[in-house]
Design an enzyme around this catalytic site. Structure first.
Site, PDB file in Angstrom:
ATOM      1  N   SER A   1       0.829  -1.198   0.000  1.00 58.09           N
ATOM      2  CA  SER A   1       0.000   0.000   0.000  1.00 58.09           C
ATOM      3  C   SER A   1       0.878   1.269   0.000  1.00 58.09           C
ATOM      4  O   SER A   1       1.627   1.489  -0.947  1.00 58.09           O
ATOM      5  CB  SER A   1      -0.958  -0.025   1.195  1.00 58.09           C
ATOM      6  OG  SER A   1      -1.970   0.946   1.054  1.00 58.09           O
TER       7      SER A   1
ATOM      8  N   HIS B   1      -7.517  -5.760  -0.460  1.00 54.54           N
ATOM      9  CA  HIS B   1      -6.367  -4.988   0.013  1.00 54.54           C
ATOM     10  C   HIS B   1      -5.666  -5.743   1.147  1.00 54.54           C
ATOM     11  O   HIS B   1      -5.659  -5.320   2.299  1.00 54.54           O
ATOM     12  CB  HIS B   1      -6.821  -3.603   0.477  1.00 54.54           C
ATOM     13  CG  HIS B   1      -5.713  -2.598   0.551  1.00 54.54           C
ATOM     14  ND1 HIS B   1      -5.002  -2.167  -0.556  1.00 54.54           N
ATOM     15  CD2 HIS B   1      -5.182  -1.926   1.605  1.00 54.54           C
ATOM     16  CE1 HIS B   1      -4.094  -1.293  -0.183  1.00 54.54           C
ATOM     17  NE2 HIS B   1      -4.176  -1.119   1.127  1.00 54.54           N
TER      18      HIS B   1
ATOM     19  N   ASP C   1      -9.416  -5.017  -4.906  1.00 52.59           N
ATOM     20  CA  ASP C   1      -8.909  -4.033  -3.941  1.00 52.59           C
ATOM     21  C   ASP C   1      -9.875  -2.843  -3.852  1.00 52.59           C
ATOM     22  O   ASP C   1     -10.084  -2.130  -4.832  1.00 52.59           O
ATOM     23  CB  ASP C   1      -7.517  -3.552  -4.373  1.00 52.59           C
ATOM     24  CG  ASP C   1      -6.767  -2.842  -3.260  1.00 52.59           C
ATOM     25  OD1 ASP C   1      -7.417  -2.151  -2.452  1.00 52.59           O
ATOM     26  OD2 ASP C   1      -5.537  -2.972  -3.202  1.00 52.59           O
TER      27      ASP C   1
END
Length: 209
Positions: free
Chosen positions: A81, A185, A152
């Site tokens: 991320s 995610h 995601d």
């Protein structure tokens, strides 16, 4: 499981993992609420304003950790991320030979890995690399692995896909992009297996113990 614990379980005995934790800082996207973050994010969109100062500070901090390693060690950056974004930004600083603020980038990178992330400052990267001495060869020879899940809901899949395309268009010739249909995610064993195989291949780890 924390990333440091997860990485230690991977079958890569001759790799030393350095897993810094980002500092607490106010995040514009969260209305100024403090969060653990490598830089400020005002929006997750194509038109987001990049936090050059925060990116420089984080990339410099990561480089300072790597700079203490012995000179013969192959150095790489990677993250998830925002950590992925910081790693990809670090890769562009390495190729340029300097940070956005003009200070020299101090370490020689051999690889970069970005999971569920994006490439900061993508819109201006090609112009920044033009005419830079040594940048073409550094970009061409730096292996980069990007992995992103199509499910995601935090950093959209298109960010990862477009980041890989942008890197290639800017002269990064060794970019691998892996997509995962149902991945959100987070990470899964299949993705970690991919990272292991890629690192083993790109860093020449076969046959070593």
């Amino acid at each position: 499981m924390s990333w440091s614990n997860l990485l230690e379980t991977l079958p890569l005995p001759n790799i030393k993992w350095i897993c810094p934790t980002a500092p607490q800082r106010p995040i514009t996207l969260f209305g100024g609420f403090p969060s653990t973050a490598w830089f400020d994010v005002n929006d997750l969109s194509e038109n987001a304003i990049d936090d050059d100062e925060g990116l420089d500070a984080s990339a410099a901090y990561v480089a300072s950790l790597l700079a203490t390693e012995p000179p013969h060690i192959k150095l790489g950056v990677g993250g998830f991320s925002m950590g992925a974004a910081t790693s990809l930004y670090s890769a562009t600083c390495f190729v340029r030979g300097k940070y956005e603020n003009g200070n020299s980038y101090p370490v020689n990178l051999s690889s970069a890995v970005g999971l569920s992330g994006w490439l900061p400052c993508a819109k201006t990267l090609s112009s920044k690399l033009e005419g830079m001495e040594g940048a073409v060869s550094r970009a061409a020879s730096l292996p980069i692995l990007l992995c992103h899940g199509k499910g995601d809901d935090v950093v959209p899949y298109k960010f990862g896909d477009k980041s890989s395309q942008k890197l290639r268009s800017c002269g990064f010739q060794d970019v691998t992009f892996k997509s995962y249909t149902a991945l959100g995610h987070y990470t899964i064993p299949e993705e970690m297996d991919e990272v292991c195989a890629w690192l083993t291949s790109k860093l020449g780890l076969e046959g070593k113990s």
